[in-house]
Scaffold this motif. Structure first.
Motif, PDB file in Angstrom:
ATOM      1  N   GLU A   1       0.830  -1.208   0.000  1.00 44.23           N
ATOM      2  CA  GLU A   1       0.000   0.000   0.000  1.00 44.23           C
ATOM      3  C   GLU A   1       0.866   1.260   0.000  1.00 44.23           C
ATOM      4  O   GLU A   1       0.537   2.250  -0.657  1.00 44.23           O
ATOM      5  N   ILE A   2       1.989   1.216   0.747  1.00 46.02           N
ATOM      6  CA  ILE A   2       2.915   2.349   0.754  1.00 46.02           C
ATOM      7  C   ILE A   2       3.500   2.566  -0.635  1.00 46.02           C
ATOM      8  O   ILE A   2       3.561   3.698  -1.141  1.00 46.02           O
ATOM      9  N   ILE A   3       3.934   1.478  -1.272  1.00 44.56           N
ATOM     10  CA  ILE A   3       4.524   1.566  -2.612  1.00 44.56           C
ATOM     11  C   ILE A   3       3.515   2.121  -3.604  1.00 44.56           C
ATOM     12  O   ILE A   3       3.833   2.988  -4.434  1.00 44.56           O
ATOM     13  N   ARG A   4       2.277   1.637  -3.520  1.00 42.75           N
ATOM     14  CA  ARG A   4       1.239   2.095  -4.456  1.00 42.75           C
ATOM     15  C   ARG A   4       0.917   3.568  -4.244  1.00 42.75           C
ATOM     16  O   ARG A   4       0.645   4.296  -5.202  1.00 42.75           O
ATOM     17  N   ARG A   5       0.950   4.014  -2.985  1.00 41.11           N
ATOM     18  CA  ARG A   5       0.700   5.437  -2.734  1.00 41.11           C
ATOM     19  C   ARG A   5       1.858   6.286  -3.245  1.00 41.11           C
ATOM     20  O   ARG A   5       1.644   7.355  -3.838  1.00 41.11           O
ATOM     21  N   LEU A   6       3.099   5.812  -3.032  1.00 41.35           N
ATOM     22  CA  LEU A   6       4.262   6.553  -3.510  1.00 41.35           C
ATOM     23  C   LEU A   6       4.248   6.679  -5.028  1.00 41.35           C
ATOM     24  O   LEU A   6       4.676   7.703  -5.579  1.00 41.35           O
ATOM     25  N   ARG A   7       3.756   5.630  -5.697  1.00 40.20           N
ATOM     26  CA  ARG A   7       3.740   5.624  -7.163  1.00 40.20           C
ATOM     27  C   ARG A   7       2.428   6.148  -7.731  1.00 40.20           C
ATOM     28  O   ARG A   7       2.256   6.212  -8.948  1.00 40.20           O
ATOM     29  N   GLY A   8       1.508   6.519  -6.848  1.00 38.59           N
ATOM     30  CA  GLY A   8       0.203   6.998  -7.285  1.00 38.59           C
ATOM     31  C   GLY A   8       0.225   8.429  -7.782  1.00 38.59           C
ATOM     32  O   GLY A   8       1.251   9.129  -7.746  1.00 38.59           O
ATOM     33  N   GLU A   9      -0.946   8.892  -8.207  1.00 41.15           N
ATOM     34  CA  GLU A   9      -1.067  10.225  -8.818  1.00 41.15           C
ATOM     35  C   GLU A   9      -0.608  11.335  -7.887  1.00 41.15           C
ATOM     36  O   GLU A   9       0.025  12.307  -8.325  1.00 41.15           O
ATOM     37  N   ASN A  10      -0.914  11.214  -6.612  1.00 33.44           N
ATOM     38  CA  ASN A  10      -0.527  12.235  -5.639  1.00 33.44           C
ATOM     39  C   ASN A  10       0.667  11.797  -4.786  1.00 33.44           C
ATOM     40  O   ASN A  10       0.852  12.292  -3.676  1.00 33.44           O
ATOM     41  N   GLY A  11       1.457  10.876  -5.347  1.00 36.11           N
ATOM     42  CA  GLY A  11       2.587  10.341  -4.602  1.00 36.11           C
ATOM     43  C   GLY A  11       3.875  11.102  -4.843  1.00 36.11           C
ATOM     44  O   GLY A  11       3.881  12.332  -4.936  1.00 36.11           O
ATOM     45  N   CYS A  12       4.958  10.360  -4.979  1.00 39.38           N
ATOM     46  CA  CYS A  12       6.296  10.944  -5.115  1.00 39.38           C
ATOM     47  C   CYS A  12       6.750  10.884  -6.570  1.00 39.38           C
ATOM     48  O   CYS A  12       6.696   9.822  -7.202  1.00 39.38           O
ATOM     49  N   ALA A  13       7.194  12.027  -7.093  1.00 41.90           N
ATOM     50  CA  ALA A  13       7.626  12.095  -8.491  1.00 41.90           C
ATOM     51  C   ALA A  13       8.781  11.137  -8.761  1.00 41.90           C
ATOM     52  O   ALA A  13       8.859  10.514  -9.827  1.00 41.90           O
TER      53      ALA A  13
ATOM     54  N   ILE B   1       9.892  -3.429  -7.181  1.00 41.49           N
ATOM     55  CA  ILE B   1      10.107  -3.902  -8.551  1.00 41.49           C
ATOM     56  C   ILE B   1       8.919  -4.737  -9.026  1.00 41.49           C
ATOM     57  O   ILE B   1       8.443  -4.588 -10.161  1.00 41.49           O
ATOM     58  N   MET B   2       8.416  -5.609  -8.146  1.00 40.85           N
ATOM     59  CA  MET B   2       7.255  -6.422  -8.498  1.00 40.85           C
ATOM     60  C   MET B   2       6.045  -5.557  -8.800  1.00 40.85           C
ATOM     61  O   MET B   2       5.272  -5.836  -9.731  1.00 40.85           O
ATOM     62  N   GLU B   3       5.857  -4.498  -8.028  1.00 43.36           N
ATOM     63  CA  GLU B   3       4.711  -3.607  -8.223  1.00 43.36           C
ATOM     64  C   GLU B   3       4.803  -2.864  -9.555  1.00 43.36           C
ATOM     65  O   GLU B   3       3.783  -2.621 -10.207  1.00 43.36           O
ATOM     66  N   ILE B   4       6.014  -2.505  -9.974  1.00 35.76           N
ATOM     67  CA  ILE B   4       6.187  -1.842 -11.271  1.00 35.76           C
ATOM     68  C   ILE B   4       5.683  -2.751 -12.390  1.00 35.76           C
ATOM     69  O   ILE B   4       4.956  -2.312 -13.294  1.00 35.76           O
ATOM     70  N   TYR B   5       6.062  -4.023 -12.324  1.00 41.00           N
ATOM     71  CA  TYR B   5       5.608  -4.970 -13.355  1.00 41.00           C
ATOM     72  C   TYR B   5       4.103  -5.185 -13.277  1.00 41.00           C
ATOM     73  O   TYR B   5       3.413  -5.257 -14.303  1.00 41.00           O
ATOM     74  N   ALA B   6       3.581  -5.312 -12.054  1.00 40.33           N
ATOM     75  CA  ALA B   6       2.145  -5.521 -11.879  1.00 40.33           C
ATOM     76  C   ALA B   6       1.360  -4.320 -12.395  1.00 40.33           C
ATOM     77  O   ALA B   6       0.320  -4.464 -13.058  1.00 40.33           O
ATOM     78  N   ASP B   7       1.872  -3.116 -12.110  1.00 42.04           N
ATOM     79  CA  ASP B   7       1.212  -1.890 -12.533  1.00 42.04           C
ATOM     80  C   ASP B   7       1.178  -1.764 -14.056  1.00 42.04           C
ATOM     81  O   ASP B   7       0.255  -1.174 -14.634  1.00 42.04           O
ATOM     82  N   ALA B   8       2.189  -2.353 -14.707  1.00 38.78           N
ATOM     83  CA  ALA B   8       2.248  -2.325 -16.172  1.00 38.78           C
ATOM     84  C   ALA B   8       1.455  -3.469 -16.799  1.00 38.78           C
ATOM     85  O   ALA B   8       1.421  -3.601 -18.032  1.00 38.78           O
ATOM     86  N   GLY B   9       0.833  -4.303 -15.950  1.00 40.78           N
ATOM     87  CA  GLY B   9       0.045  -5.414 -16.457  1.00 40.78           C
ATOM     88  C   GLY B   9       0.860  -6.592 -16.921  1.00 40.78           C
ATOM     89  O   GLY B   9       0.354  -7.464 -17.642  1.00 40.78           O
ATOM     90  N   ARG B  10       2.111  -6.649 -16.506  1.00 36.64           N
ATOM     91  CA  ARG B  10       2.989  -7.739 -16.944  1.00 36.64           C
ATOM     92  C   ARG B  10       2.704  -9.029 -16.175  1.00 36.64           C
ATOM     93  O   ARG B  10       2.527 -10.094 -16.752  1.00 36.64           O
TER      94      ARG B  10
END
Length: 264
Positions: A9-21, A68-77
């Motif tokens: 959840e922390i990773i998803r918030r950091l990578r979310g629209e209002n997260g960290c650039a 790293i896993m979340e990046i792939y999941a977010d890209a639908g891989r």
């Protein structure tokens, strides 16, 4: 699983629209470099048996892997569950003496069983057939680790010394060749020095310990002794650069003795 969810959840918030650039722009390649740094920091903590830092660095490594896993999941891989299920199935498959009917108990037998199962997994997996026993060694590995993996791969293919004495003889021979090369071309000397290191990696392998661990512990021991010597010299108002070779040796031996007393 419940303890992992807050990290995701922390990773998803950091990578979310209002997260960290910074977090949003990261890729698996850029995060791998972060993971590699964390792994070395974890290794340092383990070598020093620093429990507080071991806990912290394990957490950092886990966070980087999940990132790293979340990046792939977010890209639908692929999903987190796919990774977990795949490794769980593989570990169960590779331990038939625990989860199946195999009755192998010796370490040598278990190693052979493991390699046979690994080889069987490649059949029909879509992975191109290897042309060399060394094709599975990543070229980007750190030198010492890669030397060990190359050696182990060659051994699995049947290329091995008969005993530790032969490996030690090889190391001694490489040292003599290096001494001879010192009076010639620097590149020749460098290659011969590399041969010494490679042969010593095999000495460690034959002796039953990891060369990287041995080097880390030796470096840590030197560092501790050097810091003791520095402190002692500072208290005496002495400068290491101004000491004679005999005086340096005296202070070094005193530091070694003090270090060993602390460990006892």
């Amino acid at each position: 699983m419940e303890t992992i969810i807050p990290l995701l959840e922390i990773i998803r918030r950091l990578r979310g629209e209002n997260g960290c650039a910074w977090d949003r722009k990261q890729t698996p390649s850029t995060m791998w470099r972060c993971l590699a740094e964390e792994l070395y920091e974890l290794e340092d903590a383990i070598v020093k048996d620093d429990e507080v830092n071991i806990v912290e660095e394990l957490g950092d490594v886990l966070f980087q892997i999940l990132f790293i896993m979340e990046i792939y999941a977010d890209a639908g891989r692929f999903s987190f569950d796919r990774v977990v299920n795949a490794v769980a199935e593989k570990m169960i498959r590779r331990h038939p003496h625990v989860y199946g009917d195999s009755r192998i108990t010796s370490e040598d037998g278990l190693n052979k069983q493991w390699e046979a199962i690994k080889a069987g997994e490649k059949v029909g997996s879509g992975v191109s057939e290897r042309r060399s026993a060394l094709d599975n060694v990543p070229s980007g590995m750190p030198g010492l680790l890669r030397a060990l993996k190359v050696s182990k791969s060659a051994v699995k293919a049947g290329f091995e010394w008969e005993n530790l004495g032969q490996v030690l003889d090889t190391a001694v021979s490489e040292i003599h060749e290096f001494e001879a090369a010192l009076s010639m071309d620097q590149d020749d000397a460098m290659l011969e020095f590399g041969d010494i290191l490679f042969s010593l990696v095999n000495v460690a392998r034959f002796a039953g310990f990891h060369p990287e661990t041995a080097l880390c512990r030796a470096t840590s021991k030197f560092e501790q002794r050097f810091r003791i010597m520095e402190t002692a010299l500072e208290k005496q108002g002495l400068n290491l650069k101004q000491l004679s070779s005999e005086e340096k040796e005296k202070h070094w031996q005193a530091a070694k003795e003090m270090h060993d007393q602390k460990k006892a």
